[in-house]
Design an enzyme around this catalytic site. Sequence first.
Site, mmCIF file in Angstrom:
data_model
loop_
_atom_site.group_PDB
_atom_site.id
_atom_site.type_symbol
_atom_site.label_atom_id
_atom_site.label_comp_id
_atom_site.label_asym_id
_atom_site.label_seq_id
_atom_site.Cartn_x
_atom_site.Cartn_y
_atom_site.Cartn_z
ATOM 1 N N THR A 1 0.945 -1.084 -0.144
ATOM 2 C CA THR A 1 0.109 -0.079 0.031
ATOM 3 C C THR A 1 0.785 1.310 -0.026
ATOM 4 O OG1 THR A 1 -0.111 -0.169 2.500
ATOM 5 C CG2 THR A 1 -1.791 -1.257 1.309
ATOM 6 N N ASP A 2 0.149 2.420 -0.202
ATOM 7 C CA ASP A 2 0.956 3.869 -0.108
ATOM 8 C C ASP A 2 -0.020 4.708 0.803
ATOM 9 O OD1 ASP A 2 -1.011 4.883 -1.832
ATOM 10 O OD2 ASP A 2 0.003 4.655 -3.250
#
Lengths: 147, 147, 147, 147
Positions: free
Chosen positions: C18-19
């Site tokens: 994820t970011d």
Amino acid sequence: MVGNAEFFFKLRVYIEDTDAGGIVYYVNYLKYMERCRTEMMRSLGYDKGSIFNRDLMFVVRDVAIQYLKPARLDDELMVSASVLSVRGAAMSLRQSVVRADEVMAQGELKIACVDSAGLRPRRIPKIMAQELREAHWESGEMLWNNN
Amino acid sequence: MVGNAEFFFKLRVYIEDTDAGGIVYYVNYLKYMERCRTEMMRSLGYDKGSIFNRDLMFVVRDVAIQYLKPARLDDELMVSASVLSVRGAAMSLRQSVVRADEVMAQGELKIACVDSAGLRPRRIPKIMAQELREAHWESGEMLWNNN
Amino acid sequence: MVGNAEFFFKLRVYIEDTDAGGIVYYVNYLKYMERCRTEMMRSLGYDKGSIFNRDLMFVVRDVAIQYLKPARLDDELMVSASVLSVRGAAMSLRQSVVRADEVMAQGELKIACVDSAGLRPRRIPKIMAQELREAHWESGEMLWNNN
Amino acid sequence: MVGNAEFFFKLRVYIEDTDAGGIVYYVNYLKYMERCRTEMMRSLGYDKGSIFNRDLMFVVRDVAIQYLKPARLDDELMVSASVLSVRGAAMSLRQSVVRADEVMAQGELKIACVDSAGLRPRRIPKIMAQELREAHWESGEMLWNNN
């Protein structure tokens, strides 16, 4: 007209970027291209923070990328970005990754502006759109990553 | 006592995990260990979503890891996690990454429970702490990543 | 004809994927697609090791990918791959990443077979080409990554 | 004595470095530290290529790292490396990642010199060992990554 409608960003290939084939893992060229877009936006005064603060986010909608030559450990690469169009909630760019005079990878990306909560399309703010369309960088302003 | 206080998670080494040295990039063992901790928590009913929903987050405070042998492309690795202690806002674990009967890497990690907004320490919820201390997994419950 | 010309691979989204936008970092869909291709090849008896041993390597030449919906932490995703063509040194595939009944991303990739030393195009071995063209997977053979 | 026994490397946090917690994914500090070590070696004339050419490779044997504060998107971070000892086939370093005057992460690493084929320990070449022990960098020589 002065300057260049293309933004340049120089970087170095580190071991983290390579794979067991001894070359840059092809997925990482997309990271390089995003670093370049991020610095292009920053050069216009838009860091990611200031974009998030408007409750906006840019998300990639579409990527078409060709891999022409493999980059390797220690290579110095020049990444470029030029804005092709800015319309409504979308922006198109052409980008390339070059080593000396060889193109390693090149592509076109379509980026959408969305609200950060719901990720629904949002019109790119008018002033930002205008700045993106008209941006020109002098060679001297090119952003160097002096590794 | 039934079962095993150690949780196991099997995974496969992909090209994305390797580097130009032809081996798993050493940083990625920490990703493997986190996947294992994530699945250990999930096996107790705590997926990341349910933790975030309590406005809590677990952050790593301290890692001590030894690299003993290099893993390679296509290797099947077994990652383990065992809870050493759960006290206040902190939890300690011992983890290892094993290929067949060889230990590739092993380490101890200290994890803190924080509030997701301010990242300030928060006591691990009592029931979660108790479950972590008393958790035992039967071999049959081990989580396999059947690549 | 029995079976399915599409190969499926299931995976879980971890925090590493994820970011800061709270979604899967778009670059990582290409990693997911490669894991699927790797397992597709393995299901035909070709692990990366056996391919390297013939002094061959597959490199990605061309990617066109559309991002339709964002995947999030803890999501279970199904990645698919189907071979569109195998000709000379090149192979084309269509791939998608699906969550339940929603397509998150889809694309077409062109992969080249090269010699691992010089990265020059090499004809895909005849038997491998034939197996790729004719491959059919039964549902029961689908490779599950049982997180 | 002139100069500084500590080598500094400045970098920018990009979206690729963050996770859904909105902070730098903790694993990535080890990438930052390696970039700094790589540039430290390069400043002494040893790029990865030249090390590989001697059939040598440096591999990390042991990491102890403490995470003190979370770095975020757009942060400018300064990474440092100072050589603690060079003995036989091993080298120890202290490294930190700092934002303005706050230490985000700090650690000690033990690195081994090995032959690149078999990954067996090899004495660090005498001249390299001496240069590492005696290295001093002037502030003006610090390597800036001018994002």
